[in-house]
Design a protein around this motif. Structure first.
Motif, short mmCIF file in Angstrom:
data_model
loop_
_atom_site.label_atom_id
_atom_site.label_comp_id
_atom_site.label_asym_id
_atom_site.label_seq_id
_atom_site.Cartn_x
_atom_site.Cartn_y
_atom_site.Cartn_z
N HIS A 456 -2.36 5.13 1.19
CA HIS A 456 -1.38 5.83 2.02
C HIS A 456 -0.13 4.99 2.22
CE1 HIS A 456 -3.48 9.50 3.11
NE2 HIS A 456 -4.58 8.81 3.26
N ALA A 457 -0.31 3.67 2.30
CA ALA A 457 0.85 2.79 2.47
C ALA A 457 1.80 2.93 1.27
CB ALA A 457 0.39 1.35 2.63
N LYS A 593 16.97 20.96 11.27
CA LYS A 593 15.61 21.44 10.97
C LYS A 593 15.01 20.65 9.81
CE LYS A 593 16.25 26.18 12.64
NZ LYS A 593 16.35 27.62 12.25
N ALA A 594 15.83 20.38 8.81
CA ALA A 594 15.35 19.60 7.67
C ALA A 594 14.97 18.19 8.10
CB ALA A 594 16.41 19.56 6.58
N LEU A 595 15.75 17.62 9.02
CA LEU A 595 15.46 16.28 9.52
C LEU A 595 14.14 16.27 10.29
CD1 LEU A 595 16.27 13.33 9.98
CD2 LEU A 595 17.53 14.09 12.02
N GLU A 596 13.92 17.28 11.11
CA GLU A 596 12.67 17.34 11.88
C GLU A 596 11.47 17.49 10.95
OE1 GLU A 596 9.72 17.22 14.39
OE2 GLU A 596 11.79 16.67 14.87
N THR A 597 11.61 18.31 9.91
CA THR A 597 10.53 18.46 8.93
C THR A 597 10.25 17.13 8.23
OG1 THR A 597 11.10 20.78 8.56
CG2 THR A 597 9.81 19.68 6.85
N ALA A 598 11.33 16.44 7.84
CA ALA A 598 11.17 15.14 7.17
C ALA A 598 10.55 14.11 8.12
CB ALA A 598 12.52 14.65 6.66
N ARG A 599 10.96 14.16 9.40
CA ARG A 599 10.39 13.23 10.38
C ARG A 599 8.88 13.43 10.50
NH1 ARG A 599 7.90 12.87 14.79
NH2 ARG A 599 7.75 15.15 14.81
N ALA A 600 8.46 14.70 10.63
CA ALA A 600 7.03 14.99 10.78
C ALA A 600 6.24 14.47 9.59
CB ALA A 600 6.83 16.49 10.95
N ALA A 601 6.76 14.67 8.37
CA ALA A 601 6.06 14.21 7.17
C ALA A 601 6.00 12.69 7.11
CB ALA A 601 6.75 14.76 5.93
N GLU A 604 3.61 11.30 9.81
CA GLU A 604 2.22 11.52 9.40
C GLU A 604 1.80 10.52 8.34
OE1 GLU A 604 -1.62 13.09 9.03
OE2 GLU A 604 -0.13 13.18 10.64
N ALA A 605 2.69 10.23 7.38
CA ALA A 605 2.37 9.25 6.35
C ALA A 605 2.15 7.86 6.96
CB ALA A 605 3.49 9.20 5.32
N LEU A 606 2.99 7.49 7.90
CA LEU A 606 2.82 6.21 8.59
C LEU A 606 1.53 6.18 9.40
CD1 LEU A 606 6.53 5.86 9.75
CD2 LEU A 606 5.38 4.28 8.17
N ARG A 607 1.23 7.31 10.03
CA ARG A 607 0.01 7.39 10.85
C ARG A 607 -1.24 7.22 10.00
NH1 ARG A 607 -4.10 10.45 12.50
NH2 ARG A 607 -3.69 11.98 10.88
N GLN A 608 -1.25 7.80 8.81
CA GLN A 608 -2.43 7.73 7.95
C GLN A 608 -2.76 6.28 7.60
OE1 GLN A 608 -4.64 10.02 6.76
NE2 GLN A 608 -3.70 11.57 8.05
N THR A 609 -1.74 5.48 7.32
CA THR A 609 -1.98 4.07 7.01
C THR A 609 -2.66 3.37 8.17
OG1 THR A 609 -0.08 4.02 5.52
CG2 THR A 609 -0.87 1.90 6.35
N ARG A 610 -2.16 3.60 9.37
CA ARG A 610 -2.76 2.98 10.56
C ARG A 610 -4.14 3.54 10.83
NH1 ARG A 610 1.42 5.16 13.09
NH2 ARG A 610 0.24 5.65 14.96
N TYR A 611 -4.27 4.84 10.63
CA TYR A 611 -5.51 5.53 11.00
C TYR A 611 -6.73 4.93 10.29
CZ TYR A 611 -8.95 9.33 11.22
OH TYR A 611 -10.10 10.07 11.39
#
Length: 703
Positions: A456-457, A593-601, A604-611
């Motif tokens: 994920h990293a 809206k595009a920025l918010e979508t990109a932020r969420a993705a 989530e990618a950063l969270r998966q590495t920590r998770y």
């Protein structure tokens, strides 16, 4: 992500029930007349999903040279746990056909063709669609073409079935203490008993979810389910038994399921499986008190006697009938996993006597406490009982059992529903592995978590770059307005902060990329074919700085988006930006809206590495030597003498104690906020529903 998917299914269910309401109100049909046709359409949806997945796998095998070019056969799909669907039965073909009043006939023909290609379904599928208006059928087809159902995984069929049971029970149509077993609980049963060969029996099989999950377990191990096991089931409700056959068929499976009066498990053993089963899995009805004691008192499946009889000559509570039956169905090496009412593990009087005899066999192996709110339609807590008949002959193990209190382990899916995440399921299984002396499996799981974290990293680079591009684009669009000269500029401070935040995100993303490369090189350097537990400990500690950087960068992404929002608010509210030609409102709104979508993705990618580092932490911190040990408030190896001293109680919480109060220095604020968001969303939905009911009541009263 799981909450979003669950929400999609919830919306689907609500829409589906509206159609059911229409049918009940306008067609003159009873619920039992339209229940199966609706489930038949769901079957076609799910079968079509699996057909196209299998077809894609077949095409990939052909391209890779693993399969010759030849006409496809039904067996090609069955090997990939799907059904071959003739074109007339594929969901997309039915949806695309002309709406000329022939839809009912086309659906009936589709069901007939499916039965021809899959004989185990002969006579099971609904074929009375001609009685429905085409507009109702088309509405249902379009509803079933939702994104939630096109991408749904797991036992969706069982879940929708349970939803219908819940709604019908509100109408007084169904209850009797029977309810769908949540997939995460079924998976926990599977992970502990590991049903990978021989006869797998569910004497209260409902819609067949236990069989489906057992198949997933076998397929994940690289084996073919139908070459390894034979499924047997009982289900007294004939409609539900048909659904079980359909559910099996959707997954390319077959099973021998008996239904109706011959399958009332209390009184009959229609498959004659006494002492023959390798695995038994079940979620029987809880606390039934209407079983005729005279009919069962000499049943050979009751080696411990009756658990108690009331004045009406009924068995006072059937919980221990079920437990005795499950024990008796097992062969000498058989295992069972059973969902049972929490009342059963410490019930007194005659039930306690049966429980004592059961414990004295040595077969009771593991007990797991589950908190409330796991069941889709019930809030009650429950316990999982596990038997292992081979343990009876193991002098070292026969007098011990594992007590695991999992009430503090859960994931909140909605305000009313909890479950185990896939990793929580694996972690519970890992504790059982250590109890059984299987340390290497535990170590392999830790290794997989750390490897997955690094995977994920590496994958973070793409969503992080997309976020930077989206932020850069929004800033570029706003720049002409932001840099326009003004005497007193309320926008200046927010704009400077935003540009600084953008630079900080870019710098930290680059720094994080180098950190990923460093950790990957260290990880690769420890490749020795089989990592030791101590080397994995070191590798896990080395990943902590990476996990912390991911956490910090997530916060910076959030901050950048907030600052962009602040710039927009100041520009619009204080500087009347919408009236200025330098402020293209529509373009800015799209970019936000595009920025918010990109932020969420990216988050989530950063969270998966920590998770996945946190999952490794959870296991390693509790079992640092990769060996079993008692953990206060979680798990304990208990001996028969201790159980006898506690009146033969099998309630895990009674033995493991209470976890010591600790200060959580790594408190997960994101998870806490997610939980609050879920609760708030649920409360808002309930408020809307309540307001609608109040409005309807006022309308009926003429107010």
């Amino acid at each position: 992500m799981i909450a979003d998917h669950f929400a999609g299914l919830e919306q689907f269910e609500a829409d589906l029930w509206k159609i059911a309401d229409d049918l009940r109100a306008n067609s003159g049909l009873a619920s039992n007349e339209y229940f199966m046709p609706i489930m038949g359409l769901l079957f076609l949806r799910h079968a079509s999903n699996r057909y196209y997945e299998a077809l894609a796998a077949i095409q990939a095998d052909k391209l890779a040279g693993r399969m010759p070019e030849r006409p496809l056969a039904d067996a090609d799909f069955l090997r990939r746990r799907a059904m071959f669907l003739p074109e007339v039965a594929r969901f997309d073909a039915l949806l695309a056909m002309p709406k000329d009043g022939q839809l009912g006939g086309a659906l009936t023909h589709a069901m007939e063709e499916v039965e021809k290609h899959f004989p185990p379904l002969a006579g099971q599928l609904p074929k009375d669609y001609a009685r429905f208006d085409d507009d109702i059928l088309e509405r249902m087809l379009r509803l079933f073409d939702s994104e939630a159902l096109r991408t749904a995984s797991g036992d969706v069929f069982g879940r929708i079935y349970e939803y219908f049971l819940a709604e019908f029970s509100k109408q007084g149509a169904h209850d009797n203490g029977e309810f769908f077993t949540p997939p995460s609980i079924v998976q926990t049963l599977v992970n502990v008993i590991e049903p990978d060969h021989g006869i797998v029996f569910d004497p209260a099989c409902g819609s067949g979810g236990m069989f489906v999950q057992s198949s997933h377990f076998i397929e994940d191990a690289g084996e073919d389910t139908m070459n390894r096991v034979t499924f047997f089931g009982h289900e007294k409700n004939e409609t539900t038994a048909k659904l079980a056959q359909i559910n099996l068929a959707v997954h390319g499976l077959e099973g021998k399921i008996r239904s109706g009066n011959e399958a009332i498990t209390y009184y009959k053993d229609p498959h004659e499986l006494l002492g023959k089963c390798d695995f038994v899995m079940a979620n029987p009805p809880f606390n039934v008190d209407e079983v005729d004691a005279e009919k069962v008192k000499h049943d050979p499946r009751l080696p411990f006697g009756l658990p108690g009889v009331n004045k009406a000559k009924k068995v006072s509570n059937a919980n221990y009938l079920w437990l005795s039956y499950f024990y008796s169905y097992l062969n000498e090496n058989g295992r069972a996993g059973v969902v049972m009412s929490s009342q059963a593990s410490s019930a007194g009087r005659d039930e306690a006597i049966v429980r004592q005899k059961l414990v004295e066999t040595g077969a009771v192996d593991v007990m797991i406490d589950i908190r409330g709110n796991f069941f889709y339609t019930r809030t009650v807590p429950c316990q999982l009982w596990f038997f292992d008949r081979a343990k009876e002959r193991d002098n070292e193990r026969r007098d011990q059992m594992l007590m695991l209190d999992a009430r503090g382990i859960y994931r909140k899916v909605t305000r009313a529903i909890y479950d185990f995440s896939p990793e929580q399921q694996k972690n519970l299984a890992a504790i059982v592995w250590l109890y059984r002396g299987q340390s290497q499996r535990f170590v392999a799981l830790i290794e997989s978590y750390l490897a997955t974290s690094l995977q994920h990293a590496h994958a973070m680079a793409v969503p992080l770059e997309a976020f930077e591009q989206a932020l850069t684009k929004l800033i570029a669009i706003m720049t002409p307005f932001a840099r326009a000269p003004r005497e007193a500029d309320p926008l200046n401070d927010a704009w400077v902060e935003l540009e600084g935040s953008k630079a900080l995100v870019a710098d930290d993303a680059v720094s994080l990329g180098w950190e990923v490369l460093d950790r990957t090189r260290e990880w690769s350097a420890t490749q020795d074919g089989q990592r030791s537990n101590s080397r994995l400990q070191s590798a896990r500690w080395a990943l902590h700085p990476l996990a912390e950087r991911c956490r910090d960068l997530s916060r910076q992404l959030d901050q950048a988006v907030k600052l962009a929002g602040r710039v927009v608010d100041v520009a619009v509210k204080e500087l009347a930006a919408k009236d200025c030609e330098l402020w293209p409102s529509a373009e800015i709104n799209r970019a936000r809206k595009a920025l918010e979508t990109a932020r969420a993705a990216a988050v989530e990618a950063l969270r998966q590495t920590r998770y996945f580092v946190k999952q490794a932490d959870w296991l390693h911190e509790r079992f640092p030597e990769a060996e079993f040990r008692n953990i206060e408030g979680l798990v304990k190896r208990v001996y028969r003498s201790e159980i006898a001293a506690h009146d033969w109680s099998l309630t895990p919480g009674r033995y493991v104690g209470v976890a010591p109060q600790e200060v959580d220095e790594d408190f997960d604020f994101e998870e806490a906020l997610r939980s609050i968001h879920i609760d708030l969303k649920g409360l808002n939905e309930e408020a809307v529903e309540l307001a609608a009911k109040i409005a309807r009541n006022f309308e009926e009263l003429g107010v």
